[in-house]
Design a protein around this motif. Structure first.
Motif, PDB file in Angstrom:
ATOM      1  N   PHE A  54       0.832  -1.213   0.000  1.00  0.00           N
ATOM      2  CA  PHE A  54       0.000   0.000   0.000  1.00  0.00           C
ATOM      3  C   PHE A  54       0.863   1.259   0.000  1.00  0.00           C
ATOM      4  O   PHE A  54       0.622   2.197  -0.769  1.00  0.00           O
ATOM      5  CB  PHE A  54      -0.930  -0.002   1.222  1.00  0.00           C
ATOM      6  N   SER A  55       1.882   1.296   0.837  1.00  0.00           N
ATOM      7  CA  SER A  55       2.719   2.495   0.967  1.00  0.00           C
ATOM      8  C   SER A  55       3.475   2.817  -0.325  1.00  0.00           C
ATOM      9  O   SER A  55       3.669   3.982  -0.667  1.00  0.00           O
ATOM     10  CB  SER A  55       3.716   2.321   2.114  1.00  0.00           C
TER      11      SER A  55
ATOM     12  N   ASN B   5      26.076  -0.413   5.373  1.00  0.00           N
ATOM     13  CA  ASN B   5      25.999  -1.151   6.648  1.00  0.00           C
ATOM     14  C   ASN B   5      24.602  -1.714   6.898  1.00  0.00           C
ATOM     15  O   ASN B   5      24.454  -2.836   7.388  1.00  0.00           O
ATOM     16  CB  ASN B   5      26.412  -0.236   7.809  1.00  0.00           C
ATOM     17  N   VAL B   6      23.591  -0.939   6.537  1.00  0.00           N
ATOM     18  CA  VAL B   6      22.214  -1.410   6.708  1.00  0.00           C
ATOM     19  C   VAL B   6      21.964  -2.633   5.828  1.00  0.00           C
ATOM     20  O   VAL B   6      21.347  -3.618   6.254  1.00  0.00           O
ATOM     21  CB  VAL B   6      21.205  -0.287   6.383  1.00  0.00           C
TER      22      VAL B   6
ATOM     23  N   ASN C  51       9.481   5.246   6.535  1.00  0.00           N
ATOM     24  CA  ASN C  51      10.167   5.886   7.668  1.00  0.00           C
ATOM     25  C   ASN C  51      10.526   4.833   8.723  1.00  0.00           C
ATOM     26  O   ASN C  51      10.380   5.066   9.925  1.00  0.00           O
ATOM     27  CB  ASN C  51       9.273   6.974   8.272  1.00  0.00           C
ATOM     28  N   THR C  52      11.005   3.696   8.259  1.00  0.00           N
ATOM     29  CA  THR C  52      11.391   2.629   9.171  1.00  0.00           C
ATOM     30  C   THR C  52      12.776   2.909   9.752  1.00  0.00           C
ATOM     31  O   THR C  52      13.497   3.806   9.284  1.00  0.00           O
ATOM     32  CB  THR C  52      11.399   1.279   8.443  1.00  0.00           C
TER      33      THR C  52
ATOM     34  N   ASN D 127      18.388   4.859   9.402  1.00  0.00           N
ATOM     35  CA  ASN D 127      19.810   4.569   9.639  1.00  0.00           C
ATOM     36  C   ASN D 127      20.638   4.629   8.356  1.00  0.00           C
ATOM     37  O   ASN D 127      21.849   4.852   8.413  1.00  0.00           O
ATOM     38  CB  ASN D 127      19.958   3.185  10.279  1.00  0.00           C
ATOM     39  N   SER D 128      19.987   4.433   7.228  1.00  0.00           N
ATOM     40  CA  SER D 128      20.721   4.443   5.951  1.00  0.00           C
ATOM     41  C   SER D 128      21.126   5.848   5.517  1.00  0.00           C
ATOM     42  O   SER D 128      21.924   5.995   4.583  1.00  0.00           O
ATOM     43  CB  SER D 128      19.870   3.802   4.855  1.00  0.00           C
TER      44      SER D 128
END
Length: 465
Positions: free
Chosen positions: A130-131, A332-333, A354-355, A360-361
């Motif tokens: 959906f997003s 790294n992610v 927005n996880t 972190n990336s």
């Protein structure tokens, strides 16, 4: 090289899209009238009744200029998106009712089909159906544009006109950039609500003010258009067009400088350096023409130094270090999530989701979060996976090798192939530090991709015979 005359649709398109451009130049504001844009789109559609190829030739003008209608647009979509949506619906029903399922595929097109398949795989494996649905719609639009180009454009002259449409649409883009720059209008905020918009001021209270445009990655188009205009000046024979193309080239160069597009400037320089030996291989007698342009380049370099000081521009490369840190964070992610290395996080995930992984990336050298992973290559790897990147670059290298091979064996179509070659090189260089994404800029990149097969297909068949 004939790409514009009274019978050529570029002449009519230039007049049509002069209207909204000059309307903004004469009265720059955050709330321009929507009438000029819709007027131009309507007449572009009317022109396509007499020549269906106008649907593609008019695309650069529509995609790059339609945001002028954004603030007062009465519809939830930009005019350019509605334009492509109408084409998709009409084309779909035309194919269904006529049962015409023929699609011309050339060498290298299989890679593009695989790329689209990997986009779908990334979308469904993201588990954010959906997003990310709007991003999938953007890819469907890109595919529609590619297929429309293949259905409508057939000849070398069609390719020349398509390249010319990119060049002359960039002329109007430059006018808007210059006008907004000196009027203090931030085009990056153009589509925001009134209270969120900013007014830029040239003055001593700022370290520098950079130009803006509706699309932050407009450098892809300005640089490509500058290269194409530069090469057209060598091949065109019209006394009217030569100075016009030189003006367009200089305007694009100045716009890149005002936008402080360091990657685009570097890409222009490297592309021209790589182009010179290939050009001399087939045109040794034109050495003095290139010498003239080298002298011209020296003059331009001095003008750049002058403009950087007089327009409060700053070309420091400190931002490169921050971008490298962001690339390291994104790497790294991915290493912490091996499955994502293969399939990615999904189309446009870095712009939409927005996880914690996405946040972190984008960490830079000072542990602050950037707004994007400022690298087209790294963004594609992060969003679509390693397979996507591998196939993407196989397509690019395959195309470059074919172009070089045909230039070595034949003398025809040099103008077309040199333009496409330089655009491909430039796009690849820009992708190192600039995001490409699925914006309207990508629409025109898709057109350039489609021109590769069209430009080489006739030549290839002759060579094989």
């Amino acid at each position: 090289m004939k790409f514009i005359n009274l019978k050529n649709p570029l002449f009519s398109l230039g007049l049509i899209w002069f209207v909204p451009s000059i309307a903004f130049v004469l009265s720059p504001s955050y709330s321009p009238s929507t009438f000029p844009i819709w007027f131009s789109i309507l007449f572009t559609f009317l022109l396509s009744i007499y020549n269906r190829k106008v649907l593609i030739f008019g695309l650069p003008f529509i995609s790059l200029l339609s945001p002028l209608a954004g603030p007062n647009n009465f519809l939830p979509f930009l005019p350019s998106e509605i334009y492509i949506l109408i084409i998709f619906i009409v084309g779909f029903f035309y194919k269904v009712f006529t049962k015409d399922t023929n699609l011309v595929l050339f060498k290298g097109d299989a890679y593009l089909l695989i790329i689209f398949g990997l986009v779908l795989l990334s979308f469904f494996s993201s588990l954010e159906i959906f997003s990310l649905s709007k991003s999938l719609l953007s890819w469907i639009m890109i595919a529609t544009i590619f297929m429309l180009s293949r259905f409508l454009l057939k000849s070398d002259q069609d390719v020349r006109v398509a390249l010319g449409s990119i060049v002359f649409s960039s002329f109007f883009v430059c006018l808007i950039i210059f006008t907004s720059y000196f009027s203090g209008i931030n085009l990056s905020d153009f589509l925001l609500k009134s209270g969120e918009k900013t007014i830029l001021t040239l003055g001593e209270d700022t370290s520098y003010i950079r130009g803006t445009y509706f699309y932050s990655n407009i450098g892809y188009i300005l640089g490509s258009a500058a290269l194409i205009a530069f090469l057209m000046t060598i091949y065109v024979k019209s006394f009217f067009l030569k100075p016009l193309l030189v003006i367009v080239f200089l305007m694009n160069l100045l716009a890149i400088i005002i936008l402080v597009e360091k990657t685009a400037l570097a890409g222009l320089f490297i592309s021209l350096i790589l182009l010179i030996p290939l050009y001399l291989m087939k045109n040794f007698k034109s050495f003095f023409s290139l010498l003239f342009f080298c002298v011209m380049a020296i003059i331009i370099f001095n003008l750049i130094n002058f403009l950087m000081g007089s327009l409060f521009l700053d070309f420091q490369i400190a931002g490169l270090e921050q971008r490298l840190c962001v690339i390291g964070s994104a790497t790294n992610v991915l290493l912490d999530n091996p499955l994502r290395i293969i399939f990615g996080y999904g189309p446009d995930a870095t712009n939409i989701l927005n996880t914690s992984d996405i946040r972190n990336s984008m960490i830079n050298c000072v542990n602050a979060r950037e707004y994007a992973i400022d690298s087209g290559v790294m963004t594609f790897l992060f969003e679509y996976g390693l397979l996507f990147i591998l196939v993407f670059y196989i397509f690019f290298f395959h195309s470059l090798i074919r172009i070089i091979s045909y230039l070595k064996n034949r003398k025809d179509k040099q103008d077309i192939l040199f333009c496409i070659f330089s655009a491909i090189i430039f796009i690849n260089i820009c992708m190192l530090t600039d995001v490409l994404g699925t914006s309207k800029v990508m629409w025109l990149v898709a057109v350039i991709f489609s021109l590769i097969g069209i430009a080489l297909q006739q030549k290839e068949s002759q060579f094989n015979k």
